[in-house]
Design a protein around this motif. Structure first.
Motif, PDB file in Angstrom:
ATOM      1  N   CYS A   1      50.336  70.984  47.458  1.00  0.00           N
ATOM      2  CA  CYS A   1      49.258  71.227  46.670  1.00  0.00           C
ATOM      3  C   CYS A   1      48.599  72.707  47.128  1.00  0.00           C
ATOM      4  CB  CYS A   1      47.909  70.328  46.792  1.00  0.00           C
ATOM      5  SG  CYS A   1      46.565  70.915  45.768  1.00  0.00           S
TER       6      CYS A   1
ATOM      7  N   HIS B   1      43.748  65.067  43.528  1.00  0.00           N
ATOM      8  CA  HIS B   1      43.527  66.547  43.553  1.00  0.00           C
ATOM      9  C   HIS B   1      42.220  66.941  42.999  1.00  0.00           C
ATOM     10  CE1 HIS B   1      47.063  66.787  45.937  1.00  0.00           C
ATOM     11  NE2 HIS B   1      47.636  65.832  45.170  1.00  0.00           N
TER      12      HIS B   1
ATOM     13  N   CYS C   1      44.625  71.757  51.139  1.00  0.00           N
ATOM     14  CA  CYS C   1      45.048  70.311  50.602  1.00  0.00           C
ATOM     15  C   CYS C   1      46.501  70.417  51.501  1.00  0.00           C
ATOM     16  CB  CYS C   1      45.180  70.206  49.200  1.00  0.00           C
ATOM     17  SG  CYS C   1      45.501  68.618  48.926  1.00  0.00           S
TER      18      CYS C   1
ATOM     19  N   CYS D   1      40.461  69.121  48.371  1.00  0.00           N
ATOM     20  CA  CYS D   1      40.828  67.873  47.432  1.00  0.00           C
ATOM     21  C   CYS D   1      40.695  66.729  47.874  1.00  0.00           C
ATOM     22  CB  CYS D   1      42.524  67.816  47.035  1.00  0.00           C
ATOM     23  SG  CYS D   1      42.945  69.359  46.366  1.00  0.00           S
TER      24      CYS D   1
HETATM   25 ZN   LIG Z   1      45.211  69.036  46.495  1.00  0.00          ZN
END
Ligand SMILES: [Zn+2]
Length: 324
Positions: A176, A162, A172, A181
């Motif tokens: 997340c 990430h 993402c 990312c």
């Molecule tokens: Zn992420």
């Protein structure tokens, strides 16, 4: 004690792998079960079933179980706080499994455990500072600093999948909240998405035909086609490898490691993935930070998380902490 075993368990985004492992890290039995899309109860039940099968075939006395799960674990409480690609938020994982199995259980993030296995007996043996990236459904990360696992303040460090490589990049995946990312752009999931896009642009290629046929999973086929010289498949791996190299440059600038170990299912592509990663790494990293850094494939491939979970169980059940 001869015949003593632990069960090392790697809970991935798509499958659970449980291995019966001895103190020399030899694997005496493996059980694999699919877990994709399972709700929390079914997931825990499937993990339990895999462990019980491994215990049954362990060939020795099982003294405990180590779990690697793709989740951020609060080491103060043993609670799985947030898993990006599985439904494992706010689950007291080790306590629950210990109650179900009647054995001591320890748990850590799967990326940390892959790093632990590679440092103990794999591609990072003998190093003081090493980084592991495990590329599967998502991207796991693990840091060995000064010879020990670095887990951060509460245990959730090294979410290297990430780090952001494109501030305006795509959202993402999973839980997340970020965008751009590394995981969104270079995971196995991202690789399959790029393969579908590039394959559709080249319908007469091997990749184009595989996409048109609805091949699932597509990732392993991309690797096979690339080894056969299929150009669109090579383009996909070059794109993913270049993004990995971008992230590795950032990691080298921060940590100045001796080695960055790349593992997980995607590393089946080998040099087709690593060569563009190394080229981009050399273009971007600060030379003194990158000097001598090796980008290498994991020794244990898709078994690194399972073996690391076994190392964790063997160490912590003997009272030897693994953290920095
Ligand atoms: Zn992420």
């Amino acid at each position: 004690m001869p015949g003593r075993r632990v069960i090392g368990v790697d809970v991935g985004g798509s499958k659970v792998l449980a291995g019966a492992v001895d103190a020399g890290l030899a694997v005496h039995h493996r059980t694999r079960l699919p877990v994709r899309g399972l709700d929390p109860q079914l997931l825990l039940q499937t993990v339990q079933q895999a462990v019980e099968e491994a215990i049954e075939h362990a060939g020795g006395e099982v003294i405990g179980v180590g779990f690697g799960i793709p989740s951020m674990i609060d080491r103060r409480t043993g609670v799985s706080r947030l898993a990006i690609n599985l439904e494992l938020g706010d689950v007291p994982f080790a306590a629950l499994m210990s109650e179900r199995l009647g054995l001591p259980c320890v748990v850590d993030n799967d990326g940390n455990l892959a790093a632990l296995a590679e440092h103990r007996a794999g591609a990072a043996v003998g190093t003081d500072n090493a980084i592991a990236l495990t590329i599967g459904t998502g991207i796991g990360g693990g840091l060995i600093l000064n010879g020990r696992l670095y887990r951060g303040s509460i245990g959730t460090a090294a979410e290297l999948g990430h780090i952001v490589i494109d501030a305006d990049g795509p959202p993402c995946q999973g839980h997340c909240p970020g965008r751009g990312c590394l995981e969104a752009l270079a995971s196995g999931t991202a690789l399959e998405r790029e393969a579908v896009r590039i394959g559709a642009e080249h319908p007469d290629s091997g990749l184009g035909r595989a996409v048109a046929a609805g091949t699932d999973p597509l990732g392993p086929v991309v690797s096979e086609l690339a080894w056969d010289g299929d150009v669109p498949a090579l383009v996909v791996l070059e794109l993913i490898g270049t993004r990995l190299g971008t992230a590795c440059a950032t990691l080298a600038n921060i940590f100045n490691p001796e080695v960055i170990v790349i593992g997980g299912g995607v590393i089946a592509a080998g040099e087709r993935l690593l060569a563009p990663a190394r080229a981009e790494f050399a273009r971007r990293a600060l030379p003194p930070c990158a000097d001598g850094v090796r980008l290498v494939p994991a020794r244990f491939g898709i078994e690194a998380g399972m073996l690391g979970a076994a190392v964790l169980a063997l160490s912590e059940l003997d009272g030897a902490p693994t953290s920095a």
